[in-house]
Design an enzyme around this catalytic site. Structure first.
Site, PDB file in Angstrom:
ATOM      1  N   ASP A 132       0.769  -1.284   0.031  1.00 40.85           N
ATOM      2  CA  ASP A 132      -0.050  -0.029  -0.084  1.00 40.85           C
ATOM      3  C   ASP A 132       0.678   1.414   0.017  1.00 40.85           C
ATOM      4  O   ASP A 132       1.854   1.492   0.738  1.00 40.85           O
ATOM      5  CB  ASP A 132      -0.779   0.095   1.298  1.00 40.85           C
ATOM      6  CG  ASP A 132      -2.055   1.117   1.116  1.00 40.85           C
ATOM      7  OD1 ASP A 132      -2.823   0.723   0.327  1.00 40.85           O
ATOM      8  OD2 ASP A 132      -2.300   1.755   2.025  1.00 40.85           O
ATOM      9  N   GLU A 184       1.976  -0.154  -4.662  1.00 37.79           N
ATOM     10  CA  GLU A 184       0.832   0.629  -5.024  1.00 37.79           C
ATOM     11  C   GLU A 184       1.681   2.039  -5.321  1.00 37.79           C
ATOM     12  O   GLU A 184       1.984   2.732  -4.187  1.00 37.79           O
ATOM     13  CB  GLU A 184      -0.334   0.673  -4.271  1.00 37.79           C
ATOM     14  CG  GLU A 184      -1.288   1.536  -4.606  1.00 37.79           C
ATOM     15  CD  GLU A 184      -2.022   2.184  -3.644  1.00 37.79           C
ATOM     16  OE1 GLU A 184      -3.353   2.623  -3.922  1.00 37.79           O
ATOM     17  OE2 GLU A 184      -1.894   2.474  -2.637  1.00 37.79           O
TER      18      GLU A 184
HETATM   19  O1  TEU Z   1      -4.738   3.944  -1.530  1.00 36.51           O
HETATM   20  C1  TEU Z   1      -4.104   4.779  -1.945  1.00 36.51           C
HETATM   21  C2  TEU Z   1      -4.380   6.118  -2.484  1.00 36.51           C
HETATM   22  O2  TEU Z   1      -3.956   7.145  -2.128  1.00 36.51           O
HETATM   23  C3  TEU Z   1      -5.634   6.131  -3.547  1.00 36.51           C
HETATM   24  O3  TEU Z   1      -5.974   5.434  -4.340  1.00 36.51           O
HETATM   25  C4  TEU Z   1      -6.825   6.524  -2.657  1.00 36.51           C
HETATM   26  O4  TEU Z   1      -7.708   5.547  -2.304  1.00 36.51           O
HETATM   27  C5  TEU Z   1      -7.433   7.754  -2.871  1.00 36.51           C
HETATM   28  O5  TEU Z   1      -7.957   7.653  -4.094  1.00 36.51           O
HETATM   29  C6  TEU Z   1      -6.563   9.227  -2.881  1.00 36.51           C
HETATM   30  O6  TEU Z   1      -7.469  10.073  -3.316  1.00 36.51           O
HETATM   31  C7  TEU Z   1      -4.558   2.843  -0.749  1.00 36.51           C
HETATM   32  C8  TEU Z   1      -5.467   2.159  -0.554  1.00 36.51           C
HETATM   33  O7  TEU Z   1      -5.615   1.080  -1.629  1.00 36.51           O
HETATM   34  C9  TEU Z   1      -6.821   2.711  -0.062  1.00 36.51           C
HETATM   35  O8  TEU Z   1      -7.744   1.728   0.059  1.00 36.51           O
HETATM   36  C10 TEU Z   1      -6.604   3.185   1.251  1.00 36.51           C
HETATM   37  O9  TEU Z   1      -7.553   4.114   1.637  1.00 36.51           O
HETATM   38  C11 TEU Z   1      -5.461   4.106   1.023  1.00 36.51           C
HETATM   39  O10 TEU Z   1      -4.145   3.454   0.370  1.00 36.51           O
HETATM   40  C12 TEU Z   1      -4.726   4.417   2.610  1.00 36.51           C
HETATM   41  O11 TEU Z   1      -4.505   3.166   2.923  1.00 36.51           O
END
Ligand code: TEU
Ligand code: CA
Length: 585
Positions: free
Chosen positions: A232, A286
């Protein structure tokens, strides 16, 4: 005397032959020079456990529910499962706020349930990767409970604490979930950093003790036999030590300032050395807030960091931080071409256009109207499974599940939507209708509604009221109906996945976009040695008469999402709306 060197040579050859593994060095390399690895050949399926299958009638998906559906996944043909967080969490952000990294979320089951799931996956010759969320923890994690107690607590440095600046926040950094990224803790009067929710304090990777804790929790799961991690927001773990204010321009996309901090590569290399290199696992970072040009610095195999990353250019084409934007096909093609150009034989890409943070695939990149939902979902499957890079399928996309018809803000569960509503709509900065129109298109809950298994109440997801309402279209769109229908989206995914698994050129073959400018057709080739495949996709709800570039003859039609068969000699293709074809040349 003459015999001795040749005897030595003979013995040397015999030794080499005897010690060469079953797959010789030559067989491990593709004709175009890629080293073969299982994770390059995988098709990954992402499960969001809260929404997949409830097994005990509490309205919340759980681990035994996933285990019950493993045959479904095996039949689909996917061979790696990525499980979104299954750890103990107070669920401020649905499990992305972890309270205990070595405990299963009680709502999802027990460690015995997890072990049974892993066993069931291995039995079916599939693999499991977990979500590693270590940019931040929950504020209820015992590290943070300790850390906030006093400035000299041994856990203080597990998080990022700063004293106020002129009585206010240490800088102007903002949270992705609205407002400041700093929260004042009255006990000590200092602020802690949280890029996401207040209940998600950022961990301090500068502290070697924290890093060792992370490595040890990773080993805990790897020693159980899991096959890797999706990491993440991993590029954000190294913070810029200056903690300087961002400019108004930078604040429009703070993710680019929060990512790729000065010690990121050092941390990833250390993690690789101490943990990952000791196991045969896959990693996918990610990479929110990174550019395609930065990808090789994270995934080049000579650097020993990650195997692959999710780069966001394609998946966010339809929005600018939640505000819907019009996207064009040449833009999408240019992104895939750029990603491909950035990566050489030492690097590997991922292909994905949806996940639990983005709206539904077919509603965003296809056409979810009654007329075109099925062909456009199949066209997208054709593309995702024939581009170069490991494909990731998000649960329900194999059924063509669509965005949810949200009416009011109370239909949402997502903390991101709720916080922005509180901060923007309630004080009157943005009209409610403008806000709702945007989140209907871009909101994360679109992808988080329960999996649609059959036409029974709640789509067969649960016998109780689900934590998030099922999409009312479950009576038409569901797995049971699609399993019965040989022309369903599900069966098309099954065929496409099988074709990819059995076609090395679709996995490793060189990619070439034949017609970058066409606003309607995506035509590209995948070539491996003598094997060449032509993929032609009509990305529109209108038909087109399409002359193939450079007078190319299409070759033998091996797959069409509409069941079309055209004579192989014709160099002009009559493509129906959302038609997708694969030819072998
Ligand atoms: O997401 C990372 C992230 O910053 C984006 O995809 C987020 O969902 C949002 O759109 C930003 O504007 C990851 C996870 O996949 C997400 O579900 C979590 O909420 C986030 O990190 C925090 O752990
Ligand atoms: Ca349950």
């Amino acid at each position: 005397m003459k015999l001795i060197p040749s005897l030595a040579a003979f013995l040397a050859v015999a030794f080499v032959l005897a010690s060469t593994p079953v797959h010789s060095q030559a067989a491990q390399t593709t004709p175009n020079g890629y080293t073969k690895r299982w994770w390059k050949e995988a098709v990954v399926y992402q499960i969001y456990p809260r929404s997949f299958q409830d097994s005990n009638g509490d309205g919340i998906g759980d681990i035994p529910g996933i285990t019950r559906r493993l045959d479904y996944l095996q039949q689909l043909g996917v061979n790696v499962i990525w499980l979104s967080p299954h750890y103990d969490s107070p669920n401020a952000d649905n499990g992305y706020d972890i309270r205990d990294y070595q405990k299963v979320m009680p709502e999802f089951g027990t460690m015995a349930d997890f072990d049974a799931l892993l066993h069931g996956i291995k039995q079916r010759h599939m693999r499991l990767i977990l979500d590693l969320v270590v940019n931040h923890s929950s504020d209820e994690h015992r590290w943070f409970v300790e850390s906030r107690k006093s400035k000299d607590n041994p856990f203080r440095d597990y998080y990022i604490w700063k004293s106020p600046k002129d009585g206010k926040e240490p800088n102007n950094w903002t949270s992705f979930f609205s407002g400041s990224a700093w929260k004042k803790d009255d006990l000590t009067g200092e602020y802690y950093l949280h890029y996401f929710a207040e209940k998600q304090p950022d961990l301090n990777w500068e502290n070697p003790k924290l890093r060792q804790e992370v490595y040890s929790l990773m080993k805990f799961w790897l020693d159980k036999g899991v096959d890797g991690f999706r990491m993440d927001v991993i590029p954000a773990i190294s913070k810029d030590p200056a903690f300087a204010d961002l400019t108004p321009e930078q604040l429009k996309h703070p993710e680019f300032s929060y990512s790729m901090g000065p010690r990121l590569h050092e941390y990833l290399q250390e993690m690789n050395r101490e943990v990952l290199s000791k196991y045969d696992v896959m990693t996918v970072g990610e990479a929110f807030g990174t550019t395609a040009a930065q990808t090789p610095t994270l995934v080049d195999d000579r650097r020993h960091e990650l195997n692959m990353v999710f780069q966001f250019d394609a998946v966010r084409l339809n929005q600018d931080n939640g505000i819907p934007r019009h996207w064009t096909l040449p833009e999408l093609k240019a992104i895939y071409t750029l990603q491909d150009k950035q990566l050489d034989l030492h690097s590997w890409n991922t292909i994905f256009l949806s996940n639990h943070d983005n709206p539904r695939l077919v509603s965003t990149f296809g056409d979810d109207s009654n007329a075109f939902r099925v062909p456009s979902a199949k066209l997208l499957a054709t593309m995702l499974l024939s581009l170069k890079g490991t494909p990731f399928v998000y649960q329900g996309d194999e059924l063509g599940m669509t965005n949810y018809p949200f009416k009011t803000v109370t239909d949402f569960d997502d903390i991101q939507v709720k916080n922005y509503w509180r901060d923007m709509v309630v004080p009157g900065k943005v009209p409610a209708e403008t806000f709702l129109a945007a989140v209907r298109k871009t909101g994360r809950d679109n992808a988080r509604t329960p999996m649609q298994w059959d036409s029974s109440p709640n789509g067969g997801f649960s016998t109780a009221k689900p934590w998030l309402a099922a999409n009312p279209n479950f009576s038409q769109i569901n797995a049971q109906a699609e399993l019965r229908d040989p022309n369903s989206i599900y069966h098309y995914y099954q065929r496409m996945i099988a074709l990819r698994h059995s076609t090395p050129a679709l996995i490793y073959g060189d990619y070439q976009d034949l017609d970058p400018q066409s606003p309607q057709v995506f035509a590209y080739t995948r070539t491996l040695g003598a094997d060449k495949y032509l993929i032609v996709l009509n990305f529109a709800s209108t038909p087109i008469s399409y002359p193939l570039p450079a007078n190319l003859t299409p070759g033998k039609l091996i797959l069409s999402n509409l069941g079309t068969s055209t004579p192989a000699s014709s160099t002009t293709l009559q493509l129906q709306p959302w038609e997708a074809r694969i030819y072998k040349q």
